[in-house]
Scaffold this motif. Structure first.
Motif, PDB file in Angstrom:
ATOM      1  N   VAL A   1      -3.771   2.595  -8.172  1.00 19.73           N
ATOM      2  CA  VAL A   1      -4.459   1.344  -8.504  1.00 19.73           C
ATOM      3  C   VAL A   1      -4.840   0.624  -7.220  1.00 19.73           C
ATOM      4  O   VAL A   1      -3.991   0.389  -6.353  1.00 19.73           O
ATOM      5  CB  VAL A   1      -3.578   0.439  -9.373  1.00 19.73           C
ATOM      6  CG1 VAL A   1      -4.343  -0.822  -9.781  1.00 19.73           C
ATOM      7  CG2 VAL A   1      -3.083   1.180 -10.608  1.00 19.73           C
ATOM      8  N   ALA A   2      -6.113   0.283  -7.092  1.00 16.59           N
ATOM      9  CA  ALA A   2      -6.609  -0.532  -5.982  1.00 16.59           C
ATOM     10  C   ALA A   2      -7.030  -1.889  -6.518  1.00 16.59           C
ATOM     11  O   ALA A   2      -7.323  -2.043  -7.713  1.00 16.59           O
ATOM     12  CB  ALA A   2      -7.785   0.158  -5.286  1.00 16.59           C
TER      13      ALA A   2
ATOM     14  N   ASP B   1     -11.052  -8.690  11.065  1.00 13.13           N
ATOM     15  CA  ASP B   1     -11.375  -8.613  12.496  1.00 13.13           C
ATOM     16  C   ASP B   1     -10.698  -7.392  13.119  1.00 13.13           C
ATOM     17  O   ASP B   1      -9.700  -6.879  12.599  1.00 13.13           O
ATOM     18  CB  ASP B   1     -10.912  -9.878  13.219  1.00 13.13           C
ATOM     19  CG  ASP B   1     -11.712 -11.101  12.815  1.00 13.13           C
ATOM     20  OD1 ASP B   1     -12.859 -10.929  12.361  1.00 13.13           O
ATOM     21  OD2 ASP B   1     -11.185 -12.224  12.919  1.00 13.13           O
ATOM     22  N   PRO B   2     -11.200  -6.918  14.259  1.00 13.38           N
ATOM     23  CA  PRO B   2     -10.541  -5.795  14.946  1.00 13.38           C
ATOM     24  C   PRO B   2      -9.110  -6.136  15.342  1.00 13.38           C
ATOM     25  O   PRO B   2      -8.805  -7.256  15.751  1.00 13.38           O
ATOM     26  CB  PRO B   2     -11.419  -5.572  16.181  1.00 13.38           C
ATOM     27  CG  PRO B   2     -12.752  -6.129  15.809  1.00 13.38           C
ATOM     28  CD  PRO B   2     -12.471  -7.295  14.920  1.00 13.38           C
ATOM     29  N   GLY B   3      -8.230  -5.150  15.191  1.00  7.48           N
ATOM     30  CA  GLY B   3      -6.839  -5.322  15.590  1.00  7.48           C
ATOM     31  C   GLY B   3      -6.007  -6.168  14.655  1.00  7.48           C
ATOM     32  O   GLY B   3      -4.926  -6.621  15.056  1.00  7.48           O
ATOM     33  N   GLN B   4      -6.451  -6.368  13.410  1.00 12.66           N
ATOM     34  CA  GLN B   4      -5.735  -7.232  12.476  1.00 12.66           C
ATOM     35  C   GLN B   4      -5.251  -6.438  11.263  1.00 12.66           C
ATOM     36  O   GLN B   4      -5.837  -5.426  10.886  1.00 12.66           O
ATOM     37  CB  GLN B   4      -6.642  -8.372  12.007  1.00 12.66           C
ATOM     38  CG  GLN B   4      -7.072  -9.310  13.116  1.00 12.66           C
ATOM     39  CD  GLN B   4      -5.890  -9.980  13.791  1.00 12.66           C
ATOM     40  OE1 GLN B   4      -4.963 -10.470  13.118  1.00 12.66           O
ATOM     41  NE2 GLN B   4      -5.895 -10.008  15.115  1.00 12.66           N
ATOM     42  N   PRO B   5      -4.157  -6.894  10.606  1.00  9.58           N
ATOM     43  CA  PRO B   5      -3.692  -6.220   9.384  1.00  9.58           C
ATOM     44  C   PRO B   5      -4.715  -6.348   8.265  1.00  9.58           C
ATOM     45  O   PRO B   5      -5.443  -7.336   8.171  1.00  9.58           O
ATOM     46  CB  PRO B   5      -2.393  -6.962   9.040  1.00  9.58           C
ATOM     47  CG  PRO B   5      -2.000  -7.676  10.281  1.00  9.58           C
ATOM     48  CD  PRO B   5      -3.268  -7.991  11.013  1.00  9.58           C
ATOM     49  N   VAL B   6      -4.741  -5.346   7.404  1.00 15.64           N
ATOM     50  CA  VAL B   6      -5.624  -5.353   6.239  1.00 15.64           C
ATOM     51  C   VAL B   6      -4.776  -5.708   5.018  1.00 15.64           C
ATOM     52  O   VAL B   6      -3.819  -4.982   4.705  1.00 15.64           O
ATOM     53  CB  VAL B   6      -6.296  -3.983   6.039  1.00 15.64           C
ATOM     54  CG1 VAL B   6      -7.186  -4.000   4.804  1.00 15.64           C
ATOM     55  CG2 VAL B   6      -7.109  -3.612   7.271  1.00 15.64           C
ATOM     56  N   PRO B   7      -5.083  -6.795   4.322  1.00 19.89           N
ATOM     57  CA  PRO B   7      -4.276  -7.192   3.158  1.00 19.89           C
ATOM     58  C   PRO B   7      -4.596  -6.359   1.922  1.00 19.89           C
ATOM     59  O   PRO B   7      -4.852  -6.883   0.831  1.00 19.89           O
ATOM     60  CB  PRO B   7      -4.662  -8.656   2.974  1.00 19.89           C
ATOM     61  CG  PRO B   7      -6.073  -8.737   3.445  1.00 19.89           C
ATOM     62  CD  PRO B   7      -6.174  -7.760   4.589  1.00 19.89           C
ATOM     63  N   ALA B   8      -4.596  -5.043   2.091  1.00 20.44           N
ATOM     64  CA  ALA B   8      -4.976  -4.150   1.003  1.00 20.44           C
ATOM     65  C   ALA B   8      -3.806  -3.932   0.053  1.00 20.44           C
ATOM     66  O   ALA B   8      -2.632  -3.984   0.443  1.00 20.44           O
ATOM     67  CB  ALA B   8      -5.459  -2.811   1.563  1.00 20.44           C
ATOM     68  N   LEU B   9      -4.138  -3.664  -1.197  1.00 17.44           N
ATOM     69  CA  LEU B   9      -3.147  -3.389  -2.223  1.00 17.44           C
ATOM     70  C   LEU B   9      -3.140  -1.896  -2.513  1.00 17.44           C
ATOM     71  O   LEU B   9      -4.183  -1.298  -2.785  1.00 17.44           O
ATOM     72  CB  LEU B   9      -3.483  -4.184  -3.485  1.00 17.44           C
ATOM     73  CG  LEU B   9      -2.530  -4.079  -4.670  1.00 17.44           C
ATOM     74  CD1 LEU B   9      -2.488  -5.403  -5.416  1.00 17.44           C
ATOM     75  CD2 LEU B   9      -2.952  -2.966  -5.617  1.00 17.44           C
ATOM     76  N   PHE B  10      -1.943  -1.286  -2.430  1.00 16.93           N
ATOM     77  CA  PHE B  10      -1.753   0.124  -2.777  1.00 16.93           C
ATOM     78  C   PHE B  10      -0.859   0.155  -4.006  1.00 16.93           C
ATOM     79  O   PHE B  10       0.373   0.068  -3.898  1.00 16.93           O
ATOM     80  CB  PHE B  10      -1.126   0.902  -1.622  1.00 16.93           C
ATOM     81  CG  PHE B  10      -1.974   0.913  -0.382  1.00 16.93           C
ATOM     82  CD1 PHE B  10      -2.931   1.894  -0.187  1.00 16.93           C
ATOM     83  CD2 PHE B  10      -1.831  -0.078   0.586  1.00 16.93           C
ATOM     84  CE1 PHE B  10      -3.719   1.907   0.953  1.00 16.93           C
ATOM     85  CE2 PHE B  10      -2.610  -0.076   1.733  1.00 16.93           C
ATOM     86  CZ  PHE B  10      -3.562   0.912   1.914  1.00 16.93           C
ATOM     87  N   GLY B  11      -1.485   0.238  -5.158  1.00 23.17           N
ATOM     88  CA  GLY B  11      -0.741   0.124  -6.402  1.00 23.17           C
ATOM     89  C   GLY B  11      -0.552   1.454  -7.107  1.00 23.17           C
ATOM     90  O   GLY B  11      -1.266   2.432  -6.844  1.00 23.17           O
ATOM     91  N   VAL B  12       0.442   1.487  -8.028  1.00 24.27           N
ATOM     92  CA  VAL B  12       0.717   2.678  -8.822  1.00 24.27           C
ATOM     93  C   VAL B  12       1.193   2.241 -10.201  1.00 24.27           C
ATOM     94  O   VAL B  12       1.881   1.231 -10.345  1.00 24.27           O
ATOM     95  CB  VAL B  12       1.779   3.573  -8.149  1.00 24.27           C
ATOM     96  CG1 VAL B  12       3.089   2.837  -7.927  1.00 24.27           C
ATOM     97  CG2 VAL B  12       1.994   4.853  -8.940  1.00 24.27           C
ATOM     98  N   ALA B  13       0.783   2.995 -11.200  1.00 18.49           N
ATOM     99  CA  ALA B  13       1.205   2.746 -12.576  1.00 18.49           C
ATOM    100  C   ALA B  13       1.775   4.028 -13.161  1.00 18.49           C
ATOM    101  O   ALA B  13       1.285   5.127 -12.875  1.00 18.49           O
ATOM    102  CB  ALA B  13       0.031   2.248 -13.417  1.00 18.49           C
ATOM    103  N   ASN B  14       2.827   3.874 -13.965  1.00 18.89           N
ATOM    104  CA  ASN B  14       3.405   5.016 -14.663  1.00 18.89           C
ATOM    105  C   ASN B  14       2.694   5.151 -16.010  1.00 18.89           C
ATOM    106  O   ASN B  14       2.975   4.421 -16.953  1.00 18.89           O
ATOM    107  CB  ASN B  14       4.905   4.820 -14.858  1.00 18.89           C
ATOM    108  CG  ASN B  14       5.557   5.999 -15.562  1.00 18.89           C
ATOM    109  OD1 ASN B  14       4.913   7.011 -15.835  1.00 18.89           O
ATOM    110  ND2 ASN B  14       6.844   5.874 -15.867  1.00 18.89           N
ATOM    111  N   GLY B  15       1.748   6.095 -16.066  1.00 16.71           N
ATOM    112  CA  GLY B  15       0.996   6.297 -17.293  1.00 16.71           C
ATOM    113  C   GLY B  15       1.560   7.364 -18.200  1.00 16.71           C
ATOM    114  O   GLY B  15       0.905   7.756 -19.174  1.00 16.71           O
ATOM    115  N   GLY B  16       2.765   7.840 -17.900  1.00 15.47           N
ATOM    116  CA  GLY B  16       3.372   8.887 -18.714  1.00 15.47           C
ATOM    117  C   GLY B  16       4.237   8.331 -19.830  1.00 15.47           C
ATOM    118  O   GLY B  16       4.237   7.128 -20.120  1.00 15.47           O
TER     119      GLY B  16
END
Length: 294
Positions: A48-49, A64-79
């Motif tokens: 999930v993004a 900006d260059p050299g800065q953290p990216v506030p990205a979301l790395f998500g996962v769902a249990n679809g089983g």
């Protein structure tokens, strides 16, 4: 008779060699068959993004260059069963980097790309959604590419990862045995329960997009250079200087400048008038004296 015995001896030797070969090969085949095969992936995981609310597509982060990216790395249990731990595989391409800050991630280099396998031991409940809580991704300090940057991430169950040798085995499978890799030196990367909007296409792989704020290249300002004649020194620019105006002292004292201008004309005209008057008087007196004598 001797020929028959020779043939029987050859047959016995051939049978003996076959039995010996069978004795050697059989344990090898049995050992190979007893080796545990890697377990297939049985978990149903959904990567999930974070989505753009206006478009419904993956969000693009501007950093900006050299800065953290506030990205979301998500996962769902679809089983239909709980998952006992998961592993995140992420590859940062282009001008994106993975700071080696987390001790539950094994980092590696693949060409110009940064990669990492991160393990999380918590259980994922059926239908549960989770996301990495800390900054895992950053832009390169000297990022100069203004094209969109991409990070690819995928989720696996821990059982599947363990069947392939854990994090070290996964790195070897990705970039080759003996490739250098190392655990991070900082804190443990956390996976937290978080409400997420699942994508329309439910699969274990997804993408993060980043736009890098590349600073504009400054335009050089031209500077004036002194004019240099051929074969000579630079010609200095003439600077105007104030010239003092001398004033004649009153009374025409010695050392003064001669009187010029409008005052001089007035004096000469008055002197000429006096001379004319004097000449007329002289002639009149002479005429009178001549008449009296006569």
């Amino acid at each position: 008779m001797s020929t028959t015995r020779s043939r029987r001896l050859s047959v016995r030797l051939g049978l003996g060699a076959a039995v010996l070969m069978a004795a050697v090969v059989t344990p090898t085949v049995a050992f190979a068959g007893s080796a545990a095969a890697p377990a297939p992936e049985t978990a149903t995981l959904v990567a999930v993004a974070e989505l753009n609310e206006a478009t419904g597509s993956n969000k693009r982060y501007r950093v900006d260059p050299g800065q953290p990216v506030p990205a979301l790395f998500g996962v769902a249990n679809g089983g239909e069963a709980a998952v006992d731990g998961v592993v995140l595989h992420i590859r940062a391409l282009g001008d994106l980097r993975l700071p080696r800050d987390f001790d539950n991630c094994r980092y590696y280099k693949e060409g110009t790309a940064d990669g990492a396998f991160c393990q999380f031991d918590q259980d994922l409940t059926v239908g549960g959604t989770y996301a990495v809580a800390d900054g895992l991704l950053a832009t390169a300090p000297g990022a100069r590419d203004d094209k969109v940057q991409v990070a690819v991430f995928r989720w696996w169950s821990r059982a599947w990862a363990d069947s392939r040798g854990g994090l070290e085995g996964l790195v070897a499978q990705q970039v080759g045995a003996g490739a250098p890799s190392a655990l991070g030196t900082g804190d443990t990367l956390a996976l937290e329960s978080r409400p997420l909007t699942l994508p329309a296409l439910k699969r274990p792989i997804n993408f993060v997009y980043v736009d890098v704020n590349v600073p504009p290249t400054p335009t050089p300002t031209p500077t004036a250079a002194p004019t240099t004649p051929p074969g000579g020194q630079p010609t200095p620019t003439a600077t105007p200087t104030a010239t003092a105006t001398a004033t004649a002292p009153r009374g025409g004292t010695a050392g003064g400048l001669p009187v010029t201008g409008t005052n001089t004309g007035a004096i000469l005209g008055f002197g000429g008038a006096l001379l004319l008057l004097g000449g007329a008087g002289f002639l009149l007196a002479r005429r009178r004296s001549t008449r009296f004598v006569a």
